[in-house]
Design a protein around this motif. Structure first.
Motif, PDB file in Angstrom:
ATOM      1  N   PHE A  63       0.948  -1.128   0.205  1.00 40.35           N
ATOM      2  CA  PHE A  63      -0.034  -0.012  -0.052  1.00 40.35           C
ATOM      3  C   PHE A  63       0.917   1.275   0.062  1.00 40.35           C
ATOM      4  O   PHE A  63       1.883   1.390   0.673  1.00 40.35           O
ATOM      5  CB  PHE A  63      -0.962   0.143   1.231  1.00 40.35           C
ATOM      6  N   PHE A  64       0.630   2.002  -1.198  1.00 37.61           N
ATOM      7  CA  PHE A  64       1.463   3.282  -0.882  1.00 37.61           C
ATOM      8  C   PHE A  64       0.475   4.535  -1.158  1.00 37.61           C
ATOM      9  O   PHE A  64      -0.342   4.713  -2.148  1.00 37.61           O
ATOM     10  CB  PHE A  64       2.068   3.487  -2.490  1.00 37.61           C
ATOM     11  N   SER A  79      13.841   8.781  -4.466  1.00 38.62           N
ATOM     12  CA  SER A  79      13.374   8.424  -5.642  1.00 38.62           C
ATOM     13  C   SER A  79      14.274   7.417  -6.336  1.00 38.62           C
ATOM     14  O   SER A  79      13.927   6.462  -6.954  1.00 38.62           O
ATOM     15  CB  SER A  79      13.017   9.381  -6.486  1.00 38.62           C
ATOM     16  N   GLU A  80      15.601   7.807  -6.389  1.00 41.30           N
ATOM     17  CA  GLU A  80      16.556   7.296  -7.197  1.00 41.30           C
ATOM     18  C   GLU A  80      16.672   5.748  -6.707  1.00 41.30           C
ATOM     19  O   GLU A  80      16.955   4.544  -7.220  1.00 41.30           O
ATOM     20  CB  GLU A  80      18.025   7.787  -7.284  1.00 41.30           C
ATOM     21  N   LYS A  81      16.531   5.749  -5.106  1.00 44.19           N
ATOM     22  CA  LYS A  81      16.770   4.358  -4.445  1.00 44.19           C
ATOM     23  C   LYS A  81      15.513   3.351  -4.878  1.00 44.19           C
ATOM     24  O   LYS A  81      16.037   2.088  -5.035  1.00 44.19           O
ATOM     25  CB  LYS A  81      16.684   4.588  -3.141  1.00 44.19           C
ATOM     26  N   ILE A  82      14.553   3.834  -4.832  1.00 43.49           N
ATOM     27  CA  ILE A  82      13.434   3.188  -5.588  1.00 43.49           C
ATOM     28  C   ILE A  82      13.515   2.543  -6.874  1.00 43.49           C
ATOM     29  O   ILE A  82      13.223   1.483  -7.334  1.00 43.49           O
ATOM     30  CB  ILE A  82      12.038   3.750  -5.373  1.00 43.49           C
ATOM     31  N   VAL A  83      13.832   3.463  -7.680  1.00 43.50           N
ATOM     32  CA  VAL A  83      14.051   2.971  -9.308  1.00 43.50           C
ATOM     33  C   VAL A  83      15.414   1.884  -9.396  1.00 43.50           C
ATOM     34  O   VAL A  83      15.197   1.000 -10.154  1.00 43.50           O
ATOM     35  CB  VAL A  83      14.834   4.168  -9.893  1.00 43.50           C
ATOM     36  N   ARG A  84      16.472   2.045  -8.484  1.00 42.32           N
ATOM     37  CA  ARG A  84      17.504   1.252  -8.318  1.00 42.32           C
ATOM     38  C   ARG A  84      17.208  -0.282  -7.793  1.00 42.32           C
ATOM     39  O   ARG A  84      17.755  -1.224  -8.137  1.00 42.32           O
ATOM     40  CB  ARG A  84      18.674   1.562  -7.532  1.00 42.32           C
ATOM     41  N   SER A 121       8.227   2.829 -11.058  1.00 41.21           N
ATOM     42  CA  SER A 121       8.803   1.844 -10.214  1.00 41.21           C
ATOM     43  C   SER A 121       7.800   0.990  -9.487  1.00 41.21           C
ATOM     44  O   SER A 121       8.134  -0.170  -9.551  1.00 41.21           O
ATOM     45  CB  SER A 121       9.915   2.650  -9.478  1.00 41.21           C
ATOM     46  N   ILE A 122       6.978   1.699  -8.759  1.00 40.44           N
ATOM     47  CA  ILE A 122       5.886   0.751  -8.112  1.00 40.44           C
ATOM     48  C   ILE A 122       5.103  -0.139  -9.054  1.00 40.44           C
ATOM     49  O   ILE A 122       5.090  -1.395  -8.516  1.00 40.44           O
ATOM     50  CB  ILE A 122       4.927   1.608  -7.241  1.00 40.44           C
ATOM     51  N   TYR A 127       1.568  -5.834  -7.697  1.00 44.98           N
ATOM     52  CA  TYR A 127       1.034  -6.334  -6.380  1.00 44.98           C
ATOM     53  C   TYR A 127       0.877  -5.163  -5.560  1.00 44.98           C
ATOM     54  O   TYR A 127       1.464  -5.233  -4.422  1.00 44.98           O
ATOM     55  CB  TYR A 127       1.710  -7.393  -5.839  1.00 44.98           C
ATOM     56  N   ALA A 128       0.370  -3.989  -6.010  1.00 48.33           N
ATOM     57  CA  ALA A 128       0.330  -2.732  -4.790  1.00 48.33           C
ATOM     58  C   ALA A 128      -0.763  -2.026  -5.064  1.00 48.33           C
ATOM     59  O   ALA A 128      -1.454  -2.106  -6.310  1.00 48.33           O
ATOM     60  CB  ALA A 128       1.331  -1.844  -5.161  1.00 48.33           C
ATOM     61  N   LEU A 129      -1.378  -1.214  -4.314  1.00 49.11           N
ATOM     62  CA  LEU A 129      -2.336  -0.447  -4.439  1.00 49.11           C
ATOM     63  C   LEU A 129      -1.705   1.155  -4.218  1.00 49.11           C
ATOM     64  O   LEU A 129      -1.059   1.402  -3.135  1.00 49.11           O
ATOM     65  CB  LEU A 129      -3.397  -0.497  -3.376  1.00 49.11           C
ATOM     66  N   ILE A 130      -1.810   1.961  -5.028  1.00 47.87           N
ATOM     67  CA  ILE A 130      -1.458   3.386  -5.195  1.00 47.87           C
ATOM     68  C   ILE A 130      -2.514   4.248  -4.922  1.00 47.87           C
ATOM     69  O   ILE A 130      -3.563   4.227  -5.912  1.00 47.87           O
ATOM     70  CB  ILE A 130      -0.347   3.502  -6.472  1.00 47.87           C
ATOM     71  N   MET A 131      -2.557   5.137  -4.064  1.00 48.74           N
ATOM     72  CA  MET A 131      -3.458   6.010  -3.876  1.00 48.74           C
ATOM     73  C   MET A 131      -3.104   7.533  -4.303  1.00 48.74           C
ATOM     74  O   MET A 131      -2.270   7.894  -3.880  1.00 48.74           O
ATOM     75  CB  MET A 131      -3.682   6.210  -2.411  1.00 48.74           C
TER      76      MET A 131
END
Length: 234
Positions: A63-64, A79-84, A121-122, A127-131
């Protein structure tokens, strides 16, 4: 100042925990290559947060919420850490989505660029829900169930009054202010109307729909969708 430092520490902890989960799932994902996402837009006071929390528990997905996505997008290092966290195959999918998005939008700014990188990236991990935060307009419609949660203004005002124990006048001001900001955000970055039904796969009106029923409807739509499988592209 302490609140800022606390928020930064909380964000770092949230990101670190999420990265660890993705690293664990990395070994499993090719056994389940179709990785859909639920994107949820909502009118303030319509009860989307409660629906989302039950959905992620039931479906066992990440859940984001909009605040987390916003904080990550405003921090270039995070942000870059997420992309990596994307491997070679995921990065190829990610780059394709970013390119397709850039073709639909003739302009952007630093915030929008970071936001789209975070959301994509997410979405690539799946397998996520983005609000909120325009995720329904960023991700390809083939890989996400785009949900809009609505209710009449009077119902939403009453919900806010009850939840925050505020007066009707205060609740009305907050609902109208938040709604105006969300509509303006979607118009600015996507040149679209937030409440236009054709921008979504499912519109859920919570006026006469109980929480459990709303969750059941969305879950059924999610589980019955024929998802496009990017991992099997030629």
């Amino acid at each position: 100042m302490e609140r800022i430092h606390s928020a930064a520490r909380s964000l770092e902890k949230i990101v670190e925990e999420q990265v660890k989960r993705w690293q664990v799932e990395q070994k499993k994902k090719y056994k389940k290559p179709i990785r859909p996402v639920i994107t949820m837009s909502r009118l303030p006071g319509a009860g989307a947060q409660n629906i989302a929390k039950l959905l992620v528990e039931d479906l066992k997905i990440d859940f984001f919420d909009s605040e987390i996505v916003e904080m990550i997008a405003k921090n270039a290092q995070v942000s870059e850490k997420i992309v990596r966290t994307l491997d070679e195959q995921d990065r190829s999918i990610f780059d394709e989505w970013i390119h397709a998005l850039s073709e639909r939008h003739l302009w952007s700014d630093e915030y929008f660029d970071q936001l789209t990188r975070v959301v994509n990236s997410i979405g690539t991990h799946g397998y996520a829900l983005i609000m909120g935060r325009g995720a329904s307009f960023i991700l390809p419609k083939e890989v996400c169930l785009r949900v809009l949660v609505v209710a009449p203004l009077s119902v939403r005002i009453e919900n806010v009054m009850r939840k925050y124990n505020v007066s009707e006048a205060e609740a009305r001001r907050e609902v109208l202010r938040t709604e105006a900001n969300r509509r303006a955000f979607i118009r600015k970055y996507f040149n679209a109307e937030m409440t236009e039904p054709t921008n979504y796969d499912l519109v859920v009106n919570t006026e006469n729909l109980q929480l459990d029923a709303a969750v059941k409807v969305i879950k059924e739509a999610y589980n019955s969708r024929q998802w496009y499988n990017y991992n099997l592209r030629k």
